[in-house]
Scaffold this motif. Structure first.
Motif, PDB file in Angstrom:
ATOM      1  N   GLY A  55      -6.089  -9.761  50.891  1.00 40.45           N
ATOM      2  CA  GLY A  55      -5.354  -8.493  50.879  1.00 40.45           C
ATOM      3  C   GLY A  55      -5.437  -7.562  49.467  1.00 40.45           C
ATOM      4  N   ARG A  56      -6.362  -8.363  48.706  1.00 44.28           N
ATOM      5  CA  ARG A  56      -6.652  -7.873  47.226  1.00 44.28           C
ATOM      6  C   ARG A  56      -7.934  -7.234  47.123  1.00 44.28           C
ATOM      7  NH1 ARG A  56      -3.564  -9.531  42.995  1.00 44.28           N
ATOM      8  NH2 ARG A  56      -5.566  -9.867  41.683  1.00 44.28           N
ATOM      9  N   GLY A  57      -8.335  -6.368  46.254  1.00 43.48           N
ATOM     10  CA  GLY A  57      -9.530  -5.983  45.827  1.00 43.48           C
ATOM     11  C   GLY A  57     -10.231  -6.188  44.806  1.00 43.48           C
ATOM     12  N   TRP A  58     -11.609  -5.955  44.396  1.00 45.43           N
ATOM     13  CA  TRP A  58     -12.012  -6.455  43.290  1.00 45.43           C
ATOM     14  C   TRP A  58     -12.873  -5.270  42.456  1.00 45.43           C
ATOM     15  CZ3 TRP A  58     -11.033 -10.524  40.364  1.00 45.43           C
ATOM     16  CH2 TRP A  58     -11.959 -10.961  39.681  1.00 45.43           C
ATOM     17  N   VAL A  59     -12.882  -5.452  41.271  1.00 46.14           N
ATOM     18  CA  VAL A  59     -13.786  -4.436  40.408  1.00 46.14           C
ATOM     19  C   VAL A  59     -14.541  -5.464  39.512  1.00 46.14           C
ATOM     20  CG1 VAL A  59     -13.804  -2.756  38.587  1.00 46.14           C
ATOM     21  CG2 VAL A  59     -11.867  -2.865  40.171  1.00 46.14           C
ATOM     22  N   THR A  60     -16.052  -5.145  39.798  1.00 53.24           N
ATOM     23  CA  THR A  60     -16.837  -5.940  38.896  1.00 53.24           C
ATOM     24  C   THR A  60     -17.875  -4.953  38.280  1.00 53.24           C
ATOM     25  OG1 THR A  60     -18.508  -7.682  39.166  1.00 53.24           O
ATOM     26  CG2 THR A  60     -18.458  -6.363  40.993  1.00 53.24           C
ATOM     27  N   ALA A  61     -18.813  -5.404  37.292  1.00 55.10           N
ATOM     28  CA  ALA A  61     -19.519  -4.525  36.703  1.00 55.10           C
ATOM     29  C   ALA A  61     -20.945  -5.477  36.601  1.00 55.10           C
ATOM     30  CB  ALA A  61     -19.084  -4.319  35.098  1.00 55.10           C
ATOM     31  N   GLU A  62     -22.188  -4.495  36.141  1.00 49.20           N
ATOM     32  CA  GLU A  62     -23.396  -4.907  35.772  1.00 49.20           C
ATOM     33  C   GLU A  62     -23.706  -4.173  34.586  1.00 49.20           C
ATOM     34  OE1 GLU A  62     -26.305  -5.267  38.885  1.00 49.20           O
ATOM     35  OE2 GLU A  62     -24.610  -6.196  40.281  1.00 49.20           O
ATOM     36  N   TYR A  63     -24.524  -4.631  33.691  1.00 52.78           N
ATOM     37  CA  TYR A  63     -25.097  -3.886  32.407  1.00 52.78           C
ATOM     38  C   TYR A  63     -26.539  -4.354  32.202  1.00 52.78           C
ATOM     39  CZ  TYR A  63     -25.469  -3.353  27.295  1.00 52.78           C
ATOM     40  OH  TYR A  63     -25.912  -3.067  26.252  1.00 52.78           O
ATOM     41  N   GLY A  64     -27.131  -3.343  31.792  1.00 50.25           N
ATOM     42  CA  GLY A  64     -28.524  -3.741  31.432  1.00 50.25           C
ATOM     43  C   GLY A  64     -28.861  -2.183  30.639  1.00 50.25           C
ATOM     44  N   VAL A  79     -37.811  -8.020  35.725  1.00 55.12           N
ATOM     45  CA  VAL A  79     -39.112  -8.631  35.622  1.00 55.12           C
ATOM     46  C   VAL A  79     -39.263  -9.848  34.927  1.00 55.12           C
ATOM     47  CG1 VAL A  79     -41.538  -8.190  34.742  1.00 55.12           C
ATOM     48  CG2 VAL A  79     -40.327  -6.247  35.407  1.00 55.12           C
ATOM     49  N   GLN A  80     -38.218 -10.055  34.373  1.00 54.21           N
ATOM     50  CA  GLN A  80     -38.275 -11.520  33.599  1.00 54.21           C
ATOM     51  C   GLN A  80     -37.645 -12.617  34.441  1.00 54.21           C
ATOM     52  OE1 GLN A  80     -36.192 -10.820  29.993  1.00 54.21           O
ATOM     53  NE2 GLN A  80     -37.766  -9.249  29.025  1.00 54.21           N
ATOM     54  N   GLY A  81     -36.909 -12.121  35.432  1.00 56.11           N
ATOM     55  CA  GLY A  81     -36.361 -12.986  36.519  1.00 56.11           C
ATOM     56  C   GLY A  81     -34.991 -13.554  36.134  1.00 56.11           C
ATOM     57  N   ARG A  82     -34.410 -13.123  35.006  1.00 55.57           N
ATOM     58  CA  ARG A  82     -33.187 -13.490  34.813  1.00 55.57           C
ATOM     59  C   ARG A  82     -32.482 -12.644  33.596  1.00 55.57           C
ATOM     60  NH1 ARG A  82     -32.945 -16.148  29.897  1.00 55.57           N
ATOM     61  NH2 ARG A  82     -35.078 -16.659  28.887  1.00 55.57           N
ATOM     62  N   GLN A  83     -31.054 -12.429  33.739  1.00 60.58           N
ATOM     63  CA  GLN A  83     -30.672 -11.764  32.723  1.00 60.58           C
ATOM     64  C   GLN A  83     -30.371 -12.390  31.450  1.00 60.58           C
ATOM     65  OE1 GLN A  83     -26.516 -10.791  34.911  1.00 60.58           O
ATOM     66  NE2 GLN A  83     -27.189  -8.555  34.301  1.00 60.58           N
ATOM     67  N   SER A  84     -30.448 -11.729  30.370  1.00 61.09           N
ATOM     68  CA  SER A  84     -30.056 -12.434  29.039  1.00 61.09           C
ATOM     69  C   SER A  84     -28.611 -12.771  28.839  1.00 61.09           C
ATOM     70  CB  SER A  84     -30.135 -11.563  27.948  1.00 61.09           C
ATOM     71  OG  SER A  84     -29.398 -10.380  27.973  1.00 61.09           O
ATOM     72  N   GLY A  85     -28.320 -13.645  28.252  1.00 57.98           N
ATOM     73  CA  GLY A  85     -26.718 -14.207  28.009  1.00 57.98           C
ATOM     74  C   GLY A  85     -26.101 -13.024  27.481  1.00 57.98           C
ATOM     75  N   ARG A  86     -26.686 -12.128  26.678  1.00 57.94           N
ATOM     76  CA  ARG A  86     -25.952 -11.004  26.177  1.00 57.94           C
ATOM     77  C   ARG A  86     -25.577 -10.073  27.263  1.00 57.94           C
ATOM     78  NH1 ARG A  86     -27.272  -5.713  24.623  1.00 57.94           N
ATOM     79  NH2 ARG A  86     -26.123  -4.716  23.306  1.00 57.94           N
ATOM     80  N   SER A  87     -26.364  -9.819  28.075  1.00 59.01           N
ATOM     81  CA  SER A  87     -26.190  -8.864  29.249  1.00 59.01           C
ATOM     82  C   SER A  87     -24.916  -9.319  30.160  1.00 59.01           C
ATOM     83  CB  SER A  87     -27.333  -8.530  30.039  1.00 59.01           C
ATOM     84  OG  SER A  87     -28.098  -7.972  29.212  1.00 59.01           O
ATOM     85  N   GLN A  88     -24.981 -10.712  30.205  1.00 57.20           N
ATOM     86  CA  GLN A  88     -24.132 -11.447  31.261  1.00 57.20           C
ATOM     87  C   GLN A  88     -22.673 -11.242  30.549  1.00 57.20           C
ATOM     88  OE1 GLN A  88     -24.944 -15.380  33.157  1.00 57.20           O
ATOM     89  NE2 GLN A  88     -27.250 -14.979  32.799  1.00 57.20           N
ATOM     90  N   GLU A  89     -22.576 -11.593  29.173  1.00 57.40           N
ATOM     91  CA  GLU A  89     -21.277 -11.374  28.418  1.00 57.40           C
ATOM     92  C   GLU A  89     -20.759  -9.978  28.342  1.00 57.40           C
ATOM     93  OE1 GLU A  89     -18.989 -10.396  25.021  1.00 57.40           O
ATOM     94  OE2 GLU A  89     -21.254 -10.368  24.705  1.00 57.40           O
ATOM     95  N   ILE A  90     -21.626  -8.904  28.207  1.00 59.56           N
ATOM     96  CA  ILE A  90     -21.185  -7.680  28.067  1.00 59.56           C
ATOM     97  C   ILE A  90     -20.625  -7.204  29.325  1.00 59.56           C
ATOM     98  CG2 ILE A  90     -21.858  -5.108  27.884  1.00 59.56           C
ATOM     99  CD1 ILE A  90     -23.603  -6.268  25.695  1.00 59.56           C
TER     100      ILE A  90
END
Length: 239
Positions: A55-64, A79-90
């Protein structure tokens, strides 16, 4: 003297342009000086599997960051095939910041996906992203209200973010890249319009930060947040 000539307690020129993207349910182009971040909000009629039937919704984010948002080209993470740790943290920070002011039960079983793309970077991309993402989220939720999907915008407060730091021994607000790269200490503050603290990230680049200096940084941040949330209210027609 700051490189920009600003007083210690002055933000860079800030603008928030709502409705920048034609197709997104909500969008905002945030300009903090020469840092420009486009945030878009997409409504999805589903939630992550682990939230189904709650019964609850969700808000999520992606950054690049776009490849030429900086002085030299940075390769695309896709292209590199993975996100950097910085992008994931932000992007996790952005999601937490928005969920802190969202009534997820009132949203119902829908997900709002926020995409924050840095068009140009001159320091403070995460703070610009959070501040603009709130506007995009609000617009997307208002659209759901207008369509009769939900009864009211399920936001409990406004939220914005700003940096402050010690530059040549002086506490200053909203660091650009030149200041940030030479700062003795820098901090990012995520704070609501009513003054609630969502998150603080503080780093001492040289010596530890005395408590009285930290309180000066917090005071500067509160000054900046008050200005930013007022701009949010103005562009959303709330004030």
């Amino acid at each position: 003297m700051r490189p920009s000539g600003r007083a210690p307690d002055r933000l860079r020129p800030v603008s928030l342009e709502p409705g920048f993207s034609k197709y997104a349910e909500g969008s905002c182009l945030a300009r903090f000086g020469d840092t420009h971040v486009l945030s878009t909000a997409t409504v999805e009629q589903r939630v992550p599997p682990w939230m189904r039937d709650t019964g609850r919704g969700w808000v999520t984010a992606e950054y690049g960051m776009l490849p030429r948002s900086t002085a030299t080209r940075t390769g695309r993470e896709a292209v590199q095939g993975r996100q950097s740790g910085r992008s994931q943290e932000i992007q996790r920070l952005i999601g937490r910041s928005l969920r802190a002011v969202t009534d997820l039960e009132a949203l119902g079983e829908m997900q709002i996906r926020i995409d924050c793309d840095v068009l140009q970077a001159d320091g403070g991309t995460r703070t610009a992203a959070i501040t603009g993402a709130y506007v995009a989220l609000h617009l997307a939720l208002q659209r759901l209200v207008d369509l009769g999907v939900i009864g009211a915008v399920p936001l409990t407060d406004r939220v914005a973010a700003v940096s402050s730091g010690l530059y040549k021994g002086t506490p200053v607000l909203d660091l650009d890249y030149e200041e940030d790269s030479a700062a003795e200490a820098d901090a990012n503050f995520v704070i609501t319009a009513r003054g609630g603290i969502v998150e603080i990230q503080v780093t001492a680049e040289d010596a530890p930060i005395p408590e009285d200096r930290f309180m000066e940084l917090l005071s500067l941040a509160r000054t900046g947040i008050a200005e930013l949330t007022a701009i949010q209210g103005k562009v959303l027609g709330l004030d």
